[in-house]
Write a protein that holds these residues in place. Structure first.
Motif, PDB file in Angstrom:
ATOM      1  N   THR A   3       0.851  -1.197   0.000  1.00  0.00           N
ATOM      2  CA  THR A   3       0.000   0.000   0.000  1.00  0.00           C
ATOM      3  C   THR A   3       0.884   1.243   0.000  1.00  0.00           C
ATOM      4  O   THR A   3       0.533   2.271   0.543  1.00  0.00           O
ATOM      5  N   THR A   4       2.052   1.107  -0.632  1.00  0.00           N
ATOM      6  CA  THR A   4       3.037   2.185  -0.695  1.00  0.00           C
ATOM      7  C   THR A   4       3.480   2.382  -2.141  1.00  0.00           C
ATOM      8  O   THR A   4       3.027   1.678  -3.056  1.00  0.00           O
ATOM      9  N   THR A   5       4.388   3.334  -2.331  1.00  0.00           N
ATOM     10  CA  THR A   5       4.947   3.566  -3.661  1.00  0.00           C
ATOM     11  C   THR A   5       6.025   2.522  -3.968  1.00  0.00           C
ATOM     12  O   THR A   5       7.179   2.843  -4.257  1.00  0.00           O
TER      13      THR A   5
ATOM     14  N   VAL B 216       8.335  -0.679 -10.068  1.00  0.00           N
ATOM     15  CA  VAL B 216       8.952   0.558  -9.566  1.00  0.00           C
ATOM     16  C   VAL B 216       8.860   0.601  -8.047  1.00  0.00           C
ATOM     17  O   VAL B 216       7.867   0.157  -7.464  1.00  0.00           O
ATOM     18  N   VAL B 217       9.893   1.155  -7.412  1.00  0.00           N
ATOM     19  CA  VAL B 217       9.771   1.613  -6.032  1.00  0.00           C
ATOM     20  C   VAL B 217      10.286   3.046  -5.997  1.00  0.00           C
ATOM     21  O   VAL B 217      11.382   3.335  -6.460  1.00  0.00           O
ATOM     22  N   ALA B 218       9.472   3.957  -5.492  1.00  0.00           N
ATOM     23  CA  ALA B 218       9.834   5.377  -5.411  1.00  0.00           C
ATOM     24  C   ALA B 218      10.012   5.753  -3.946  1.00  0.00           C
ATOM     25  O   ALA B 218       9.104   5.567  -3.131  1.00  0.00           O
ATOM     26  N   TYR B 219      11.173   6.285  -3.621  1.00  0.00           N
ATOM     27  CA  TYR B 219      11.522   6.525  -2.219  1.00  0.00           C
ATOM     28  C   TYR B 219      12.342   7.803  -2.108  1.00  0.00           C
ATOM     29  O   TYR B 219      12.753   8.398  -3.110  1.00  0.00           O
ATOM     30  N   ARG B 220      12.592   8.202  -0.865  1.00  0.00           N
ATOM     31  CA  ARG B 220      13.468   9.350  -0.608  1.00  0.00           C
ATOM     32  C   ARG B 220      14.471   8.956   0.472  1.00  0.00           C
ATOM     33  O   ARG B 220      14.094   8.597   1.582  1.00  0.00           O
TER      34      ARG B 220
ATOM     35  N   SER C 154      -2.948   7.387   1.302  1.00  0.00           N
ATOM     36  CA  SER C 154      -3.541   8.393   2.183  1.00  0.00           C
ATOM     37  C   SER C 154      -4.903   7.962   2.697  1.00  0.00           C
ATOM     38  O   SER C 154      -5.421   8.547   3.651  1.00  0.00           O
ATOM     39  N   ALA C 155      -5.476   6.965   2.055  1.00  0.00           N
ATOM     40  CA  ALA C 155      -6.745   6.385   2.511  1.00  0.00           C
ATOM     41  C   ALA C 155      -6.778   4.953   2.018  1.00  0.00           C
ATOM     42  O   ALA C 155      -6.047   4.571   1.099  1.00  0.00           O
ATOM     43  N   THR C 156      -7.599   4.129   2.649  1.00  0.00           N
ATOM     44  CA  THR C 156      -7.657   2.727   2.260  1.00  0.00           C
ATOM     45  C   THR C 156      -8.097   2.598   0.805  1.00  0.00           C
ATOM     46  O   THR C 156      -8.806   3.447   0.271  1.00  0.00           O
ATOM     47  N   GLY C 157      -7.654   1.502   0.188  1.00  0.00           N
ATOM     48  CA  GLY C 157      -8.020   1.267  -1.205  1.00  0.00           C
ATOM     49  C   GLY C 157      -7.029   1.844  -2.181  1.00  0.00           C
ATOM     50  O   GLY C 157      -7.371   2.182  -3.318  1.00  0.00           O
ATOM     51  N   LEU C 158      -5.755   1.971  -1.766  1.00  0.00           N
ATOM     52  CA  LEU C 158      -4.695   2.496  -2.625  1.00  0.00           C
ATOM     53  C   LEU C 158      -5.025   3.895  -3.148  1.00  0.00           C
ATOM     54  O   LEU C 158      -4.954   4.174  -4.345  1.00  0.00           O
ATOM     55  N   VAL C 159      -5.383   4.765  -2.236  1.00  0.00           N
ATOM     56  CA  VAL C 159      -5.609   6.175  -2.567  1.00  0.00           C
ATOM     57  C   VAL C 159      -4.352   6.950  -2.179  1.00  0.00           C
ATOM     58  O   VAL C 159      -3.942   6.962  -1.020  1.00  0.00           O
ATOM     59  N   PHE C 160      -3.728   7.589  -3.167  1.00  0.00           N
ATOM     60  CA  PHE C 160      -2.527   8.391  -2.939  1.00  0.00           C
ATOM     61  C   PHE C 160      -2.862   9.832  -3.312  1.00  0.00           C
ATOM     62  O   PHE C 160      -2.626  10.278  -4.442  1.00  0.00           O
ATOM     63  N   ASN C 161      -3.450  10.536  -2.368  1.00  0.00           N
ATOM     64  CA  ASN C 161      -3.922  11.896  -2.634  1.00  0.00           C
ATOM     65  C   ASN C 161      -3.004  12.889  -1.921  1.00  0.00           C
ATOM     66  O   ASN C 161      -3.215  13.243  -0.764  1.00  0.00           O
ATOM     67  N   TYR C 162      -1.960  13.318  -2.641  1.00  0.00           N
ATOM     68  CA  TYR C 162      -0.979  14.235  -2.068  1.00  0.00           C
ATOM     69  C   TYR C 162      -0.729  15.387  -3.046  1.00  0.00           C
ATOM     70  O   TYR C 162       0.206  15.346  -3.854  1.00  0.00           O
ATOM     71  N   PRO C 163      -1.565  16.420  -3.012  1.00  0.00           N
ATOM     72  CA  PRO C 163      -1.321  17.577  -3.883  1.00  0.00           C
ATOM     73  C   PRO C 163       0.002  18.251  -3.533  1.00  0.00           C
ATOM     74  O   PRO C 163       0.416  18.287  -2.368  1.00  0.00           O
TER      75      PRO C 163
END
Length: 599
Positions: A268-270, A275-279, A289-298
């Motif tokens: 449930t991450t990038t 691909v794996v995207a990390y810092r 950001s929410a269940t169900g693979l929601v990545f809502n980061y404006p």
């Protein structure tokens, strides 16, 4: 790699033309050969290498040539390929060994290495392509050498590793060393230990060739080619065009388990199969950001890139873009057997466990980006940096053309030469690599059949002119670059601008002829110009020889069209290449506008 600073000064090469035309031709031919066989690599203050790759020959055969029964495809691709190379080059069975190969519909591709005394050559490779059991192209960088070093090393691998680590200021990365021959510019062949050395914090990843008898560092392959999700959609270039929330953007033809699952693993991450995207560390990921693979980061442009929300936005966008390039290039032939990047290859062939690692806001550099392409089976590594030309700084992971440019280095380095990562290493081939990366970045940005001028890197630099010396354009006033402009250039990015602009003109000609479709990324069966362009783009990569030149890369495009479209676009392609000096008789960086008589 993307060149991200304008050229601060130009070196004007004044050529005093002799009254004897042959003198100019000889000098031009010599320079052309140097571009196609050599490259100077400045490793450190103490070490500069002029690396050498044997000149590649390349033949294309239009509709194909018949072979004797024992040398025809298909039966056994391995033995068929070896039989053809032996016959074509007049070498014995002990001199050739099968490296890799695959089938794609009616076409087959094989890559063969040269051997001596059971030891392969690192820089001598042949590639054969068949269509409907007929050979349609053949490339070779095999050498004939009577001065070949003994095949048993007298310098230990441990000693060679220590020498490589010291010379390159890195560490052996644990990939097993090997013994190979290395063809030299003087016609000899040295026995070498082949060692991978890395220092990712310094954007360094080399395959080093240490003489197995003298302990001298002879050469190196540079694996770095230094340029629902709330994201910039792939056809938007820069943050000011506006982020959108995309629902289920994955292509399940290319990624059958989606972007977050492989084998028995789900995330449930990038982090996913491609691909794996990390810092910073590979465990520093963005979680849903929410269940169900929601990545809502404006992304907030007025805030520093280092804010938590902006870091999450950067990782999410990088994850989305690199996955998207994986998916649409898969549709067009960059599959598991064609040496793509995936952890799980689903039993379809190729080497797995090599997804792309994307390091966003990487601390090892600034105002830049890079992509490391090792052989199939090792992770590709994309490093994205911050840009300090504005306040606040801007993040390269929020400019899609840069991300696509970098991922394209992985595509071109894997597809050329059979998945070794070794076959775009000369100065000229490196320049072609930069041009391909710009061209594919541009391909993703077209929104209609109108072909506009294209610039790269305008957001991160806050400069509408971007990071190239001229926009890519069909106008010879806006962009007058021609094949002859390669002469005298020693920068892969400047050379790449010439190839990138030629491909811009090829794209424009095809779209003018056949139109454009918004569905090109998921429908490779279309007949529109942007579909045709991408097919020829990827098909030509697997046809061309190791370390191609402008001339052999052009020949690969012409043959790719013969293979896929029966030569329907042959004259269109010839006219377009010739319009920028790459005509029928172009060579040695001398322009030629001739096209075949029947065109």
């Amino acid at each position: 790699m993307v060149a991200f600073n304008k050229v601060l000064s130009s070196v004007l090469l004044a050529i005093a033309y002799s009254s004897v035309a042959s003198a100019v031709q000889e000098r031009s031919a010599s320079e052309s050969l140097k571009h196609s066989t050599h490259r100077v690599r400045h490793i450190s203050r103490e070490l500069t290498l002029e690396v050498y790759h044997p000149e590649s020959t390349f033949e294309t055969f239009g509709d194909g040539i018949e072979q004797k029964l024992e040398a025809r495809a298909p039966r056994d691709l391995n033995s068929t390929a070896l039989a053809f190379v032996r016959s074509r080059l007049g070498v014995d069975a002990s001199s050739v060994g099968f490296k890799s190969g695959y089938e794609d519909g009616r076409e087959k591709y094989a890559y063969v290495k040269q051997y001596h005394d059971g030891v392969p050559f690192a820089n001598c490779v042949a590639n054969i392509a068949w269509k409907d059991d007929k050979v349609v192209s053949f490339g070779s960088s095999f050498v004939k050498s009577e001065n070949i070093a003994g095949s048993r090393p007298t310098v230990s691998a441990a000693s060679a590793i220590a020498k490589a680590e010291e010379a390159f200021s890195g560490k052996h990365n644990g990939i097993p060393t090997s013994i190979e021959y290395l063809a030299q510019a003087d016609g000899s062949a040295a026995l070498v230990h082949t060692i991978q050395v890395q220092s990712l914090e310094n954007q360094l990843w080399y395959e080093v060739y240490v003489d197995a008898h003298s302990g001298e560092v002879l050469s190196a392959t540079d694996f770095f080619a230094h340029a629902s999700y709330t994201v910039l959609p792939i056809n938007k270039k820069i943050l000011t065009e506006g982020q959108e929330t995309l629902v289920d953007p994955q292509d399940t033809v290319a990624s059958p388990s989606g972007w977050h699952a492989w084998g028995t693993t789900t995330t449930t991450t990038t982090s996913g199969n491609n691909v794996v995207a990390y810092r910073g560390a590979q465990t520093s990921l963005t979680s849903q950001s929410a269940t169900g693979l929601v990545f809502n980061y404006p992304y907030t442009a007025t805030a520093a890139p280092s804010t938590t929300a902006n870091i999450n936005a950067a990782r999410t966008n990088a994850f989305y873009v690199i996955n998207t390039v994986h998916d649409f290039t898969y549709r067009y032939g960059f599959t598991e057997t064609a040496f793509n990047f995936q952890n799980d290859n689903f039993g379809r062939g190729g080497a797995g466990n090599d997804r792309v690692l994307v390091s966003v806001q990487d601390a090892s550099d600034i105002n830049n980006a890079g992509f490391g392409t090792p052989p199939d089976g090792q992770n590709g590594i994309c490093e994205m940096y911050l840009w300090d030309l504005t306040t606040p700084n801007r993040d390269g992971s929020l400019e899609n053309d840069i991300l696509v440019h970098e991922m394209t280095h992985g595509v071109t380095n894997r597809m050329t030469g059979g998945g070794t990562g070794r076959c775009l290493q000369t100065l000229e081939a490196g320049g072609l690599g930069e041009g391909w990366s710009d061209a594919l970045a541009e391909w993703t940005q077209h929104k209609s059949a109108t072909v506009r001028d294209f610039v790269l890197g305008d957001y991160v630099t806050n400069n509408p002119a971007g990071i190239r010396t001229r926009p890519y354009s069909t106008s010879t006033t806006t962009n007058p670059l021609r094949y002859s402009n390669v002469r005298g250039l020693n920068s892969v990015h400047r050379i790449g601008e010439i190839w990138g602009n030629i491909l811009h003109n090829v794209y424009a000609a095809l779209v003018t002829q056949y139109g454009w479709t918004a569905n090109a990324r998921t429908n490779p069966e279309g007949t529109q110009g942007n579909v045709v362009f991408l097919h020829l783009f990827l098909d030509a990569l697997r046809l061309q020889p190791c370390n191609p030149t402008f001339v052999t890369a052009r020949a690969a495009w012409i043959q790719a069209d013969a293979n896929r479209y029966g030569g329907a676009n042959r004259c269109l392609l010839w006219r377009t290449f010739a319009s920028r000096g790459l005509g029928l008789n172009a060579s040695g960086f001398v322009d030629n506008t001739a096209i075949p008589a029947d065109c």
